[in-house]
Write an enzyme that holds these catalytic residues in place. Structure first.
Site, PDB file in Angstrom:
ATOM      1  N   LYS A  21       0.881  -1.123   0.016  1.00 22.72           N
ATOM      2  CA  LYS A  21      -0.067   0.153  -0.234  1.00 22.72           C
ATOM      3  C   LYS A  21       0.860   1.028   0.019  1.00 22.72           C
ATOM      4  O   LYS A  21       1.758   1.229   0.776  1.00 22.72           O
ATOM      5  CB  LYS A  21      -0.907  -0.003   1.275  1.00 22.72           C
ATOM      6  CG  LYS A  21      -1.914  -0.915   0.874  1.00 22.72           C
ATOM      7  CD  LYS A  21      -1.747  -1.976   2.236  1.00 22.72           C
ATOM      8  CE  LYS A  21      -2.887  -3.073   2.251  1.00 22.72           C
ATOM      9  NZ  LYS A  21      -2.456  -4.302   2.586  1.00 22.72           N
ATOM     10  N   HIS A  43      -2.646   9.424 -17.768  1.00 22.13           N
ATOM     11  CA  HIS A  43      -2.101   8.045 -17.264  1.00 22.13           C
ATOM     12  C   HIS A  43      -3.229   7.380 -16.858  1.00 22.13           C
ATOM     13  O   HIS A  43      -4.479   7.474 -16.304  1.00 22.13           O
ATOM     14  CB  HIS A  43      -1.138   8.310 -16.312  1.00 22.13           C
ATOM     15  CG  HIS A  43      -1.422   8.815 -15.050  1.00 22.13           C
ATOM     16  ND1 HIS A  43      -2.088  10.201 -14.564  1.00 22.13           N
ATOM     17  CD2 HIS A  43      -1.730   8.009 -13.804  1.00 22.13           C
ATOM     18  CE1 HIS A  43      -2.453  10.070 -13.397  1.00 22.13           C
ATOM     19  NE2 HIS A  43      -2.294   8.958 -12.962  1.00 22.13           N
ATOM     20  N   ASP A  45      -3.467   4.384 -13.377  1.00 19.26           N
ATOM     21  CA  ASP A  45      -2.504   4.145 -12.305  1.00 19.26           C
ATOM     22  C   ASP A  45      -1.990   2.459 -12.451  1.00 19.26           C
ATOM     23  O   ASP A  45      -2.779   1.785 -13.191  1.00 19.26           O
ATOM     24  CB  ASP A  45      -3.255   4.018 -10.986  1.00 19.26           C
ATOM     25  CG  ASP A  45      -3.805   5.409 -10.498  1.00 19.26           C
ATOM     26  OD1 ASP A  45      -3.103   6.552 -11.280  1.00 19.26           O
ATOM     27  OD2 ASP A  45      -4.666   5.674 -10.126  1.00 19.26           O
ATOM     28  N   HIS A 101      -6.847   8.772 -16.575  1.00 13.32           N
ATOM     29  CA  HIS A 101      -7.272  10.156 -15.971  1.00 13.32           C
ATOM     30  C   HIS A 101      -6.139  11.295 -16.140  1.00 13.32           C
ATOM     31  O   HIS A 101      -5.056  10.743 -16.319  1.00 13.32           O
ATOM     32  CB  HIS A 101      -7.778   9.746 -14.603  1.00 13.32           C
ATOM     33  CG  HIS A 101      -6.824   9.357 -13.528  1.00 13.32           C
ATOM     34  ND1 HIS A 101      -6.493   7.909 -13.790  1.00 13.32           N
ATOM     35  CD2 HIS A 101      -6.064   9.567 -12.696  1.00 13.32           C
ATOM     36  CE1 HIS A 101      -5.608   7.335 -12.977  1.00 13.32           C
ATOM     37  NE2 HIS A 101      -5.100   8.573 -12.244  1.00 13.32           N
TER      38      HIS A 101
HETATM   39  O1  LIG Z   1      -5.039  14.471  -8.036  1.00 12.39           O
HETATM   40  C1  LIG Z   1      -5.608  13.649  -8.385  1.00 12.39           C
HETATM   41  O2  LIG Z   1      -6.983  13.788  -8.497  1.00 12.39           O
HETATM   42  C2  LIG Z   1      -5.371  12.443  -9.120  1.00 12.39           C
HETATM   43  C3  LIG Z   1      -3.842  12.170  -8.723  1.00 12.39           C
HETATM   44  C4  LIG Z   1      -3.347  10.938  -9.557  1.00 12.39           C
HETATM   45  O3  LIG Z   1      -4.092  10.635 -10.546  1.00 12.39           O
HETATM   46  C5  LIG Z   1      -2.190  10.143  -9.209  1.00 12.39           C
HETATM   47  O4  LIG Z   1      -1.721  10.734  -8.123  1.00 12.39           O
HETATM   48  O5  LIG Z   1      -2.022   9.136  -9.698  1.00 12.39           O
HETATM   49 FE   LIG Z   2      -3.390   8.568 -11.177  1.00 15.52          FE
END
Ligand SMILES: O=C(O)CCC(=O)C(=O)O
Ligand SMILES: [Fe+2]
Length: 169
Positions: A21, A43, A45, A101
């Site tokens: 995590k 990108h 995740d 996103h």
């Molecule tokens: O800041 C956000 O809402 C998304 C951040 C993001 O996509 C990430 O940290 O992988």
């Molecule tokens: Fe992200």
């Protein structure tokens, strides 16, 4: 996981799905020229799933699958955003798709978000789950060391869902 023919999440499965995590704290300072900058580039995740807390500023967009339509995810007080990541797309053999996103910079406010990434362990070998392909389904992805997948992701800039191509057979 019932939809993936997984009847029970035992210790081994739990490690594979979320043995690691990681929590990030993202700070996006307000930007005088938001149209000239990016908050976070496009990108997906690399996690199994991501649990994201965002403040009330907004700016997170997700891409509607197989379209070029970007949808703003408005902040909802007390709500968390749950994103599917590449590891679950690979393990589900494309039954679940990771979401592309990005974050748009904001001209008048600072923004904070806190994603919690649930990952396989770096030493886990991931690929389509045996429960998913035991009915004869053709695997789309090879078995890869999750550390290798992570290294590919972090060795380049964000460019949509390109990392998952490396895992394809
Ligand atoms: O800041 C956000 O809402 C998304 C951040 C993001 O996509 C990430 O940290 O992988
Ligand atoms: Fe992200």
């Amino acid at each position: 996981m019932g939809g993936l023919n997984v009847k029970e999440i035992d210790k081994e499965k739990e490690e594979l799905l979320m043995g690691l995590k990681r929590i990030n704290f993202n700070y996006y300072p307000k930007c005088p020229n938001p149209e000239l900058s990016i908050g976070v580039g496009r990108h997906s995740d690399i996690s199994t799933i991501t649990v994201l807390l965002q403040d009330d500023i907004g700016g997170l967009y997700v891409k509607k699958h197989e379209t070029n339509i970007w949808i703003h995810i408005p902040p909802v007080n007390g709500a968390l955003v749950i994103n599917i990541g590449d590891a679950l797309q690979i393990m589900s053999n494309d039954k679940y798709k990771s979401v592309e996103h990005c974050v748009i910079a904001n001209g008048s406010n600072n923004r904070i978000s806190v994603p919690i990434f649930l990952h396989p362990k770096a030493t886990s070998v991931i690929g389509p789950l045996k429960e998913v392909i035991e009915n004869g389904e053709k695997p789309i992805y090879k078995q890869i060391l999750y550390a290798d997948y992570t290294n590919i992701f972090f060795s380049k800039g964000h460019d949509g869902k390109d990392t998952i191509e490396f895992a394809k057979i």
